[in-house]
Design a protein around this motif. Structure first.
Motif, short mmCIF file in Angstrom:
data_model
loop_
_atom_site.label_atom_id
_atom_site.label_comp_id
_atom_site.label_asym_id
_atom_site.label_seq_id
_atom_site.Cartn_x
_atom_site.Cartn_y
_atom_site.Cartn_z
N LEU A 697 9.22 18.31 16.42
CA LEU A 697 9.64 19.72 16.42
C LEU A 697 10.35 20.10 17.71
O LEU A 697 11.34 20.85 17.71
N LEU A 698 9.87 19.59 18.83
CA LEU A 698 10.43 19.95 20.14
C LEU A 698 11.67 19.16 20.51
O LEU A 698 12.42 19.56 21.41
N HIS A 699 11.91 18.04 19.82
CA HIS A 699 12.98 17.14 20.25
C HIS A 699 14.35 17.81 20.39
O HIS A 699 15.04 17.58 21.40
N PRO A 700 14.81 18.63 19.45
CA PRO A 700 16.13 19.25 19.64
C PRO A 700 16.22 20.09 20.91
O PRO A 700 17.31 20.25 21.47
N PHE A 701 15.11 20.62 21.36
CA PHE A 701 15.11 21.49 22.54
C PHE A 701 14.96 20.69 23.83
O PHE A 701 15.63 20.97 24.82
N MET A 702 14.05 19.72 23.82
CA MET A 702 13.74 18.92 25.01
C MET A 702 13.81 17.44 24.62
O MET A 702 12.78 16.78 24.45
N PRO A 703 15.02 16.91 24.46
CA PRO A 703 15.15 15.58 23.84
C PRO A 703 14.59 14.42 24.67
O PRO A 703 14.06 13.47 24.10
N HIS A 704 14.70 14.48 25.97
CA HIS A 704 14.36 13.31 26.79
C HIS A 704 12.86 13.11 26.94
O HIS A 704 12.35 12.01 26.71
N VAL A 705 12.14 14.17 27.31
CA VAL A 705 10.70 14.03 27.48
C VAL A 705 10.02 13.72 26.16
O VAL A 705 9.06 12.95 26.10
N THR A 706 10.52 14.30 25.07
CA THR A 706 9.92 14.02 23.76
C THR A 706 10.18 12.59 23.33
O THR A 706 9.31 11.94 22.73
N GLU A 707 11.37 12.07 23.62
CA GLU A 707 11.68 10.67 23.28
C GLU A 707 10.78 9.74 24.08
O GLU A 707 10.23 8.76 23.55
N GLU A 708 10.62 10.02 25.36
CA GLU A 708 9.79 9.18 26.23
C GLU A 708 8.35 9.13 25.71
O GLU A 708 7.74 8.06 25.59
N ILE A 709 7.80 10.30 25.40
CA ILE A 709 6.40 10.35 24.94
C ILE A 709 6.27 9.70 23.56
O ILE A 709 5.31 8.96 23.30
N TRP A 710 7.24 9.97 22.69
CA TRP A 710 7.15 9.42 21.32
C TRP A 710 7.17 7.90 21.33
O TRP A 710 6.45 7.26 20.58
N GLN A 711 7.99 7.33 22.21
CA GLN A 711 8.03 5.87 22.31
C GLN A 711 6.67 5.34 22.78
O GLN A 711 6.16 4.34 22.27
N LEU A 712 6.07 6.02 23.76
CA LEU A 712 4.74 5.60 24.25
C LEU A 712 3.68 5.77 23.16
O LEU A 712 2.83 4.90 22.96
N LEU A 713 3.74 6.87 22.45
CA LEU A 713 2.76 7.14 21.39
C LEU A 713 2.89 6.14 20.25
O LEU A 713 1.89 5.64 19.72
N THR A 714 4.15 5.81 19.91
CA THR A 714 4.39 4.99 18.72
C THR A 714 4.33 3.50 19.02
O THR A 714 3.82 2.70 18.22
N TYR A 715 4.87 3.10 20.19
CA TYR A 715 4.99 1.66 20.48
C TYR A 715 4.26 1.22 21.74
O TYR A 715 4.23 0.02 22.05
N GLY A 716 3.72 2.15 22.50
CA GLY A 716 2.99 1.76 23.69
C GLY A 716 3.87 1.44 24.88
O GLY A 716 3.40 1.00 25.92
N THR A 717 5.18 1.65 24.75
CA THR A 717 6.11 1.41 25.86
C THR A 717 7.26 2.39 25.72
O THR A 717 7.60 2.84 24.61
N SER A 718 7.89 2.73 26.86
CA SER A 718 9.03 3.64 26.82
C SER A 718 10.32 2.95 27.22
O SER A 718 11.32 3.60 27.52
N GLU A 719 10.31 1.62 27.23
CA GLU A 719 11.54 0.89 27.53
C GLU A 719 12.40 0.83 26.27
O GLU A 719 11.94 0.37 25.22
N PRO A 720 13.66 1.29 26.31
CA PRO A 720 14.51 1.26 25.13
C PRO A 720 14.71 -0.16 24.61
O PRO A 720 14.80 -1.12 25.39
N SER A 721 14.77 -0.29 23.32
CA SER A 721 14.98 -1.60 22.70
C SER A 721 15.65 -1.41 21.35
O SER A 721 15.30 -0.51 20.59
N SER A 722 16.62 -2.28 21.07
CA SER A 722 17.31 -2.22 19.78
C SER A 722 16.39 -2.59 18.63
O SER A 722 16.71 -2.36 17.47
#
Length: 904
Positions: A697-722
């Motif tokens: 819900l927050l991503h359109p407003f605050m895209p970077h912090v939400t992406e960082e947290i979502w990656q940690l929540l979903t995959y346990g890491t915030s390093e980008p990967s294809s």
């Protein structure tokens, strides 16, 4: 996930740069030319290539990015097409200064070398604003970036000019135009700022040619008298009826000019006699055509007096003004001079008063174009304006439009595709070869042609922007897929400059309005609620705030300040420290999101999906899921209605209030290692589900912090990967009304209110946080008591209650040595026996009350003193009154507490 894998602090600058780079390089923002998905397209209002990011840009681009990211996550084939405008006058001004500093002139270096320098400047400095826009985290499709003078758009400009000319809608003629002496170019009505100035109204005597008296005329521009060709009076003015048809001997010039009658003359202005200068006033120009008056131009293009000015030739217009007044005064022809406040049009770019000047220019016939746009608006409400009040402004403007002067006396821009034969014959063509072919066909022989040196008004090319950027005039796949576009997001100040130009041009060339909706946003105001402007020097550099607080904080703060569609926003800012309380609050929200997410993830270890686990939802779980789904419904409705500010506030209240302040606190005991395993798994699953939804819900407003947290929540890491998808293209939460339980939410509010009331009572009685208390909750309602019974574990835990009784009635003894409060129809009674020394507490409160009453008396004495009120600065008096009001409220609270403790 283990605690050690979770960073303790969020680093916005590092995270923002990382994700912006990855999103762009991995093609997340690239739209598909062909897709089964529904298209959604927004064109960036192209900033000037000379520009640098200001707060108005930041506000506008963030609004667009929210809409774009929201629709991308909803599964639309989303295109945000970026680009810049060539800004003819602005670029020319920059280069003129550079060339002048070298001791040269444009004419000395020539047009070809000048344009080489212009393109070099564009390559080196023209991309500044583009890189700054990227720092805002905008999710534009940079693979489709356009420039109004790139090859494709230049082709569209030439094609549209030729088609309009061939249809008889572009013509060339000598007309009165707004002339800017500083840039030495024509400017449109839209490029003129009307400024109120303190000037003078000069009254001059014009002698009758027969020597039998004089007429008095009034003017704010004495220098234009050199070009007078008549004096006009109203035909119904009895004072002058006998003089109509006679002549005046124009002072200084000694030219005999007629006295004419015209109903346009206002009998109440001045003496009722008006000097007529058809070559230098638009109203006089029209009167001159009605009476077949000659046109006498007295100005050079640089604003100096020309050969028709006699002894004043070569003088600057304002120098000549003073000298003409002095000359007339010496001749005894100055009747009087009055101070006079009036509006003077100034060139927006040149910053000098414009001059109405007779000039040969190119024009577009507006009425055939505006008629189609009017029909679309009146019959189909196309485009739709948000807020709708701006639709009336747009319509009124279309009705009042005059023919559009599109030629500019500059070199940087789209050179007009017209070539002239030696005899003046005009050949409008798509290129020089085509022009020569036309000339040969007409003359039967080779002749030399000269291309018109002028360029087109910048708004001509930007008027084509919604469709030229998609490949028009070719029927490209992008044009077929994305045109008409979905929404235009822009400020109200360019409805006239740009919105109307686009609807007229698009209507003529495509038969469709260029966008379905026009969302008009407000202005960004400074800490004093003043409009930001260069002249006031009160702008705020968004890059400074981004460096200090992070871009997500700036984005969120800008949008959260919007109280309604189209409303202005105010941004608090300390210019000495480059600090903003508004943005700092948003940064705190980002930190809260990070810390709450970290807590959740720290407590998800051992989470396992259990069949039928949803059947084990407890009261708090059902409540938070109901609130979550209610929030999804609200936010989607608000975004669909362009209520972005309301959406941010809905998310803030749900996340900070419902999720953090209440749900997380309510379930902490269920997360303990020794808790019931099914209850623990249920709360873990609920926490993970709701947090995932909050991030989406927050991503359109605050895209970077939400992406960082979502990656940690979903995959346990915030390093980008294809190998892993990104939040930016995950689905936005869908509306699901099944879990929404309004009755449960209403009941739960009673539970929350009860806990809050007990906490407040503890604070009033100054009970230490570590001390547990005895509480009686009394209600006549069976329903309320049942709810309190169901939630009593939450009350015991969060209100630090050791002994809780929920009853239908209480006797008077229960309130002795107790403090009570009310929430709804529930009475909360907190026993003070063995917890607080009531005597000491009463004494302490009495001392505080006495001190407060002394302060109140002192304040009232000052404010009742007329001498103090007169001498003290108004802001000091206002502060004193506000402090007194606050003290009186505190006095009322203290007295009530004392009365309760003393059993009165």
């Amino acid at each position: 996930m283990s605690t050690t894998e979770l960073p303790k602090q969020y680093n916005p600058l590092e995270s923002e740069a990382k994700w912006q780079k990855y999103w762009e390089e991995s093609g997340v923002f690239v739209a598909a030319s062909q897709s089964d998905k529904e298209p959604y397209c927004i064109m960036i209002p192209p900033p000037n290539v000379t520009g640098s990011l200001h707060m108005g840009h930041a506000f506008q681009e963030v609004l667009i990015d929210i809409l774009i990211r929201y629709h991308r996550m909803r599964g639309f084939n989303t295109l945000w097409l970026p680009g810049t405008d060539h800004a003819s006058i602005a670029v020319q001004t920059i280069l003129d200064k550079q060339i002048k500093a070298e001791g040269k002139t444009n004419q000395e270096i020539g047009r070809e070398k000048f344009l080489e320098r212009a393109w070099e400047w564009k390559a080196q400095s023209g991309g500044t604003i583009v890189s700054q826009l990227r720092r805002l985290g905008v999710s534009a499709d940079w693979t489709r970036e356009r420039f109004t003078m790139d090859e494709g758009l230049s082709h569209a400009v030439i094609e549209s000019f030729v088609k309009l000319y061939e249809a008889g809608l572009i013509y060339r003629g000598e007309y009165l135009v707004n002339w800017c002496p500083a840039s030495q170019s024509a400017v449109s009505d839209l490029e003129v700022d009307n400024k109120e100035v303190n000037g003078h109204l000069w009254h001059f005597r014009y002698p009758l040619a027969d020597g039998l008296g004089h007429l008095v005329v009034a003017t704010t521009r004495p220098e234009t008298m050199l070009g007078d060709t008549a004096v006009a009076v109203n035909p119904e003015d009895d004072r002058y009826k006998s003089l109509i048809g006679k002549t005046i001997l124009l002072p200084i010039v000694n030219r005999e000019i007629p006295i004419i009658a015209d109903a346009y003359v206002d009998r109440e202005f001045g003496s009722g006699c008006v000097k007529i200068t058809p070559a230098h006033d638009p109203n006089d120009f029209e009167m001159g055509k009605r009476h077949d008056l000659p046109l006498v131009n007295i100005l050079n293009k640089d604003g100096s007096i020309n050969e028709n000015g006699g002894e004043f030739q070569g003088q600057d217009r304002f120098v000549a003004r003073k000298n003409i007044v002095a000359k007339l005064d010496g001749l005894g022809l100055v009747e009087k001079i009055e101070d006079y406040t009036h509006t003077v049009p100034h060139s927006e770019r040149g910053k000098v008063p414009v001059e109405p000047l007779l000039s040969i220019q190119w024009f577009v016939k507006i009425k055939p174009l505006s008629d189609f746009a009017l029909e679309q608006f009146d019959r189909h409400n196309s485009p739709t304006f948000v807020p709708d009040r701006w639709g009336k402004v747009y319509r009124d403007w279309l009705v009042r439009l005059k023919d559009w002067c599109i030629s500019r006396q500059l070199w940087w821009g789209h050179q007009i595709p017209a070539w002239y034969a030696p005899d003046g014959t005009i050949f409008v063509a798509r290129n020089e070869a085509e022009a020569y072919a036309q000339a040969k066909e007409k003359f039967g022989e080779e002749i030399t042609l000269e291309q018109d040196p002028d360029v087109l008004d910048t708004w001509f090319s930007s008027g084509l922007w919604p469709f030229s950027t998609l490949g028009w005039p070719e029927e490209t796949q992008d044009f077929q897929t994305f045109y008409p576009t979905s929404v235009l997001v822009t400020g109200f100040d360019i409805i006239f400059f740009w919105v109307a130009r686009m609807t007229m041009m698009a209507g003529y060339f495509t038969g469709k309005m260029p966008f379905h909706t026009v969302y008009i946003h407000g202005l960004v105001r400074d800490e004093n609620n003043q409009k930001m402007s260069k002249t006031k020097n009160n702008g705020i550099d968004p890059l400074i705030l981004i460096d200090k607080y992070g871009v997500d904080a700036l984005r969120y703060s800008l949008v959260k300040e919007v109280t309604g569609a189209g409303q202005d926003i105010r941004l608090d800012y300390n210019r000495k420290t480059d600090e903003s309380t508004t943005v700092e609050t948003a940064r705190n929200f980002a930190n809260k999101l990070w810390n709450a997410s970290r807590f959740v993830m720290m407590n998800l270890s051992g989470l396992k999906t259990t069949e039928g686990i949803q059947e084990n939802l407890e009261l708090a779980d059902r409540w938070i899921l109901s609130r979550y789904h209610q929030t999804v419904l609200q936010v989607r409705e608000q975004l669909d209605a362009y209520s972005m500010g309301e959406a941010t506030r809905s998310l803030y209240e749900f996340f900070w209030g419902d999720f953090c302040d209440w749900y997380i606190e309510l379930v902490k005991s269920r997360l303990q290692e020794d808790a019931d395993p099914i209850s623990r798994a249920t709360v873990q699953q609920t926490l993970a589900f709701v947090l995932d939804g909050i991030l989406r819900l927050l991503h359109p407003f605050m895209p970077h912090v939400t992406e960082e947290i979502w990656q940690l929540l979903t995959y346990g890491t915030s390093e980008p990967s294809s190998d892993r998808p990104v939040l930016a293209i995950q689905l936005y939460p869908e509306v699901d009304t099944a879990p929404i339980d309004p009755e449960l939410e209403e009941q739960f509010q009673l539970l929350i209110g009860t806990i809050r009331t007990i906490r407040n009572l503890r604070a009033e009685a100054e009970i230490k946080p570590s001390v547990k208390v005895k509480v009686i909750l009394q209600s006549d309602s069976d329903r309320e008591r049942a709810l309190l019974e169901a939630g009593q574990s939450y009350i015991l835990d969060l209100a630090k209650v050791a002994d809780l009784a929920i009853v239908a009635s209480v006797d008077a003894s229960a309130t002795e040595e107790a403090i009570a409060g009310v929430v709804g129809t529930v009475q909360a009674i907190v026993s003070l026996v063995g917890v607080v020394d009531i005597g000491q507490l009463v004494a302490k409160l009495e001392r505080a009350l006495k001190k407060l009453e002394n302060a109140i008396a002192s304040s009232q004495g000052r404010l009742n003193n007329e001498g103090y009120i007169k001498k003290a600065p108004p802001e000091v008096v206002a502060t004193a009154r506000a402090e007194l009001e606050e003290s009186l409220k505190q006095q009322e609270i203290l007295r009530a507490r004392l009365e309760q403790l003393q059993g009165k």
